[in-house]
Design an enzyme around this catalytic site. Structure first.
Site, PDB file in Angstrom:
ATOM      1  N   GLU A   1      -4.769   8.360  -0.127  1.00  0.00           N
ATOM      2  CA  GLU A   1      -3.541   9.172  -0.237  1.00  0.00           C
ATOM      3  C   GLU A   1      -2.676   9.075   1.012  1.00  0.00           C
ATOM      4  O   GLU A   1      -1.905   9.975   1.328  1.00  0.00           O
ATOM      5  CB  GLU A   1      -3.877  10.652  -0.522  1.00  0.00           C
ATOM      6  CG  GLU A   1      -4.757  10.889  -1.732  1.00  0.00           C
ATOM      7  CD  GLU A   1      -4.077  10.550  -3.043  1.00  0.00           C
ATOM      8  OE1 GLU A   1      -2.887  10.215  -3.026  1.00  0.00           O
ATOM      9  OE2 GLU A   1      -4.746  10.597  -4.079  1.00  0.00           O
TER      10      GLU A   1
ATOM     11  N   ILE B   1      -8.329   0.702  -7.226  1.00  0.00           N
ATOM     12  CA  ILE B   1      -8.170   1.627  -8.336  1.00  0.00           C
ATOM     13  C   ILE B   1      -9.517   2.267  -8.688  1.00  0.00           C
ATOM     14  O   ILE B   1     -10.454   1.577  -9.111  1.00  0.00           O
ATOM     15  CB  ILE B   1      -7.582   0.933  -9.574  1.00  0.00           C
ATOM     16  CG1 ILE B   1      -6.286   0.187  -9.204  1.00  0.00           C
ATOM     17  CG2 ILE B   1      -7.338   1.946 -10.690  1.00  0.00           C
ATOM     18  CD1 ILE B   1      -5.227   1.058  -8.548  1.00  0.00           C
ATOM     19  N   THR B   2      -9.601   3.575  -8.500  1.00  0.00           N
ATOM     20  CA  THR B   2     -10.808   4.316  -8.855  1.00  0.00           C
ATOM     21  C   THR B   2     -10.957   4.338 -10.367  1.00  0.00           C
ATOM     22  O   THR B   2     -10.006   4.644 -11.089  1.00  0.00           O
ATOM     23  CB  THR B   2     -10.723   5.748  -8.312  1.00  0.00           C
ATOM     24  OG1 THR B   2     -10.476   5.710  -6.904  1.00  0.00           O
ATOM     25  CG2 THR B   2     -12.017   6.507  -8.563  1.00  0.00           C
TER      26      THR B   2
ATOM     27  N   GLY C   1     -31.618   9.067  16.927  1.00  0.00           N
ATOM     28  CA  GLY C   1     -32.000   7.830  16.248  1.00  0.00           C
ATOM     29  C   GLY C   1     -32.162   8.009  14.753  1.00  0.00           C
ATOM     30  O   GLY C   1     -31.850   7.101  13.969  1.00  0.00           O
TER      31      GLY C   1
ATOM     32  N   GLY D   1       0.842  -1.194   0.000  1.00  0.00           N
ATOM     33  CA  GLY D   1       0.000   0.000   0.000  1.00  0.00           C
ATOM     34  C   GLY D   1       0.879   1.246   0.000  1.00  0.00           C
ATOM     35  O   GLY D   1       1.294   1.738  -1.045  1.00  0.00           O
TER      36      GLY D   1
ATOM     37  N   ARG E   1     -35.763  20.409  14.882  1.00  0.00           N
ATOM     38  CA  ARG E   1     -36.176  19.397  15.848  1.00  0.00           C
ATOM     39  C   ARG E   1     -36.445  20.020  17.219  1.00  0.00           C
ATOM     40  O   ARG E   1     -35.630  20.810  17.725  1.00  0.00           O
ATOM     41  CB  ARG E   1     -35.073  18.337  15.959  1.00  0.00           C
ATOM     42  CG  ARG E   1     -35.300  17.276  17.021  1.00  0.00           C
ATOM     43  CD  ARG E   1     -36.414  16.332  16.643  1.00  0.00           C
ATOM     44  NE  ARG E   1     -36.426  15.179  17.535  1.00  0.00           N
ATOM     45  CZ  ARG E   1     -37.421  14.319  17.615  1.00  0.00           C
ATOM     46  NH1 ARG E   1     -38.486  14.470  16.842  1.00  0.00           N
ATOM     47  NH2 ARG E   1     -37.359  13.287  18.432  1.00  0.00           N
TER      48      ARG E   1
ATOM     49  N   THR F   1      -2.568   7.130   5.183  1.00  0.00           N
ATOM     50  CA  THR F   1      -3.262   7.256   6.458  1.00  0.00           C
ATOM     51  C   THR F   1      -2.762   8.473   7.231  1.00  0.00           C
ATOM     52  O   THR F   1      -1.769   9.100   6.868  1.00  0.00           O
ATOM     53  CB  THR F   1      -3.032   6.002   7.313  1.00  0.00           C
ATOM     54  OG1 THR F   1      -1.627   5.906   7.604  1.00  0.00           O
ATOM     55  CG2 THR F   1      -3.489   4.742   6.586  1.00  0.00           C
TER      56      THR F   1
END
Length: 382
Positions: A364, A158-159, A341, A132, A269, A366
């Protein structure tokens, strides 16, 4: 210290990206996510707006814009859908930018107009199953055979592996561990021995296509080498400085989208006869979210400024990527919590931001990798 102020042109760029996202992306976000559908036609349309060749000069059919505009476009798109933002980033900053930055003139004129117009979608291959962040340990190799190179091995995560018409891949042409033993190749779809695997079933970013690339005695002409043989790793390192800015901008957009949906919900809310925004815990959390998002943007804009002015950006891009990606995860987590929730259901957008944000701390490199890069650069300054 550089302070960022949005220009009139930047405001127009932002409005264009915002309107495109509202009109062409927002109505389909959950449908694409649940079906893991990669909307290829959308990217062809993005080409008409200049979003597929943002950094490409006009002479090659691109928009001819800079990193500040690029950050703005990614921010607006990712605020609506992180998956689409990720694909825009991968196409622009990796495949297209690799060719723009290091290819020869013939290669630029052949590939950049098609990529910048959105006619073609690009992929970029560095990562392998067993290597990696340790790119020097890659197992995919290319062996020269006369005027051709024979490539064998595979690339993972691979994108656009399946849908791309062209891919830039970095493979080993020498001994393992040698920084000058890797070479970049441009490989077109349909090349014998070049194929893609099945689409990966992912936690988030599900509308952004991810798969393996396979090379089985794939024969590529020497004219498809980018730069010189042995320069692939050095090219990749330089490219990843810009890639970190891309993921940082992607993170910024996701964080902003999560924050805005939480702010709206907190203002709508009611509990115990008052809006939940009026409870200090919620209002203070929103204040922290907004502050950290602004801090992220300042780091990203600084990195973009350095890139646009051709200054060294390794440390600053790593800082921006690390901080912005961590903030995206934190903000998305708070957004789910503020929704209570309902934040755990697909009826509200918070859960998708939560799922998408996590990839930003991984793609790219960690957070640990970014800290290593930053610390190395700090020592150099001593």
């Amino acid at each position: 210290m550089m302070y960022y102020k949005e220009s009139e042109q930047m405001a127009l760029v932002r409005e264009s990206a915002r309107e495109f996202s509202r009109t062409h992306i927002k109505p389909h976000v959950m449908e694409w996510d649940e079906q893991q559908h990669f909307p290829k036609d959308l990217f062809h349309k993005m080409g008409e707006y200049g979003f597929m060749g943002i950094l490409v000069p006009e002479e090659y059919g691109g928009a001819g814009l800079g990193y500040q505009e690029y950050i703005t476009i990614l921010d607006e798109i990712s605020k609506v859908c992180g998956s689409i933002g990720l694909s825009v980033a991968a196409h622009n900053s990796l495949c297209t930018n690799h060719i723009l930055s290091f290819a020869n003139e013939d290669q630029k004129r052949k590939y950049l107009p098609k990529l910048a117009s959105g006619e073609w979608i690009g992929a970029w291959g560095l990562t392998e199953t067993e290597s990696g962040s340790d790119a020097g340990g890659m197992n995919t190799t290319a062996v020269q055979d006369g005027d051709y190179w024979i490539i064998n091995g595979s690339k993972t995560f691979i994108t656009h592996a399946i849908s791309a018409e062209v891919a830039v891949v970095i493979v080993r042409t020498g001994q393992k561990g040698d920084k000058h033993a890797m070479t970049a190749f441009i490989i077109e779809k349909g090349t014998k021995g070049f194929s893609a695997g099945n689409k990966m079933n992912k936690l988030g970013m599900r509308a952004s296509e991810t798969a393996f690339l396979y090379f089985d005695n794939c024969k590529v002409h020497k004219d498809q080498v980018i730069g010189n043989v042995g320069e692939g790793f050095i090219q990749a390192l330089k490219l990843l400085d810009g890639g970190r800015i891309s993921i940082a901008a992607l993170s910024l957009g996701i964080a902003r989208g999560a924050y805005e949906c939480a702010l709206r919900y907190a203002n709508e809310r009611k509990q115990f006869n008052k809006k939940i925004y009026e409870f200090q815990d919620v209002s203070f959390t929103l204040a922290e979210m907004a502050t950290k998002i602004d801090a992220s943007e300042l780091l990203i804009r600084r990195a973009g400024y350095l890139k646009d002015t051709n200054q060294k950006v390794t440390k600053e891009s790593a800082m921006a990527k690390w901080y912005a990606s961590e903030v995206a995860v934190e903000v998305a987590n708070h957004a789910v919590q503020i929704h209570g929730g309902y934040g755990f259901t697909k009826d509200y957008p918070a859960e998708k931001y939560f799922r998408d944000a996590k990839l930003c701390t991984i793609g790219e490199g960690t957070s640990a990798i970014q800290k290593m890069v930053i610390s190395r650069e700090l020592i150099k300054d001593v």
